[in-house]
Enzyme design. Sequence first.
Site, short mmCIF file in Angstrom:
data_model
loop_
_atom_site.label_atom_id
_atom_site.label_comp_id
_atom_site.label_asym_id
_atom_site.label_seq_id
_atom_site.Cartn_x
_atom_site.Cartn_y
_atom_site.Cartn_z
CE LYS A 80 14.85 -52.32 31.14
NZ LYS A 80 15.95 -51.35 30.90
CD GLN A 88 19.56 -51.72 31.57
OE1 GLN A 88 18.57 -52.16 30.96
NE2 GLN A 88 19.44 -50.89 32.58
CG ASP A 130 15.30 -47.09 27.11
OD1 ASP A 130 14.38 -47.51 27.85
OD2 ASP A 130 16.47 -47.52 27.17
#
Length: 281
Positions: free
Chosen positions: A52, A96, A119
Amino acid sequence: MTQIIDGKQISKELKDELKEKVTAYRAQGIEITLAVIQVGNDKASSVYVGNKKKACEYIGIHSLSYELEEHTTEDELLDLIRRLNGDDKVNGILVQLPLPKHINEDKVIETIDAKKDVDGFHPMSVGALSIGKKGFISCTPYGIIELLKRSGTDIEGKECVVIGRSNIVGKPMSMLLLRENATVTVAHSHTKNLKEVAKRADILIVAVGKPLFINHEYVKEGAIVIDVGIHRDENNKLCGDVDYEDVFPHVSAITPVPGGVGPMTIAMLMKNCVNAVEIQK
Ligand code: NAP
């Protein structure tokens, strides 16, 4: 002839378009910043976080990295998120997953400001998607729509079957397909006659989380198959939820594993970071 839907190539095109957009924003004095939080040092998570950050670098998005100890408390993590929520320079916040067991994931997701939820997991984002309002969309299903469109598939009016109903893949996938005017069936572990249900699909999306679960008996001749699964087989080789070799001769198009859905997930995260500028206006 069966078309192999090349997620690597399509994600590269998308990242290059985003890079141009980010450059144009920069020229207007707008810098995009993503805060990435990792708790503990799970190996797979470290690889995802690293990828990422690399994608951010490629596109020109500034990334802030928070690597917290495994024993970080829930309160400490929530405090950091609240601080980032209040920082006008931060456009996106990503925590995460999975988190260590002593931290409540739902609480963490709900603490992220919905306007920074790149997200797309926050209940506000999920709600916005289900009623057709502007908001962040979960990256994997969002990437699948992009894969279908950019590989020349018309979704409108198609029979789509999604196998799996998780909050991050199956459910948002079904909402997105509905938004594209498909006729959508969602199958899960309680579905009866799965083979018959799956065989109705013009477009079959498989997110079942079981290696090589789908063979040609589940697939209509000429269907398009999207394989979301990622696993390692007994030889440590990557494979999907679909038995690719077995299904391949029967379908009109299919995504490989690796190189199909996987690369799109990070590209769509980058798209959400760029979209954040509009959403935050
Ligand atoms: P998940 O949370 O484990 O959900 C699996 C779903 O499959 C559940 O809804 C389950 O039904 C259903 N299911 C399980 N066994 C079944 C059966 N025998 N028949 C029909 N349905 C069945 O998985 P997920 O998070 O959605 O992920 C799915 C796969 O995609 C995994 O392999 C994951 O690693 C991969 N993935 C890849 C990416 C990427 O970027 N490429 C991103 C996310 C996930 P119930 O709800 O009834 O239990």
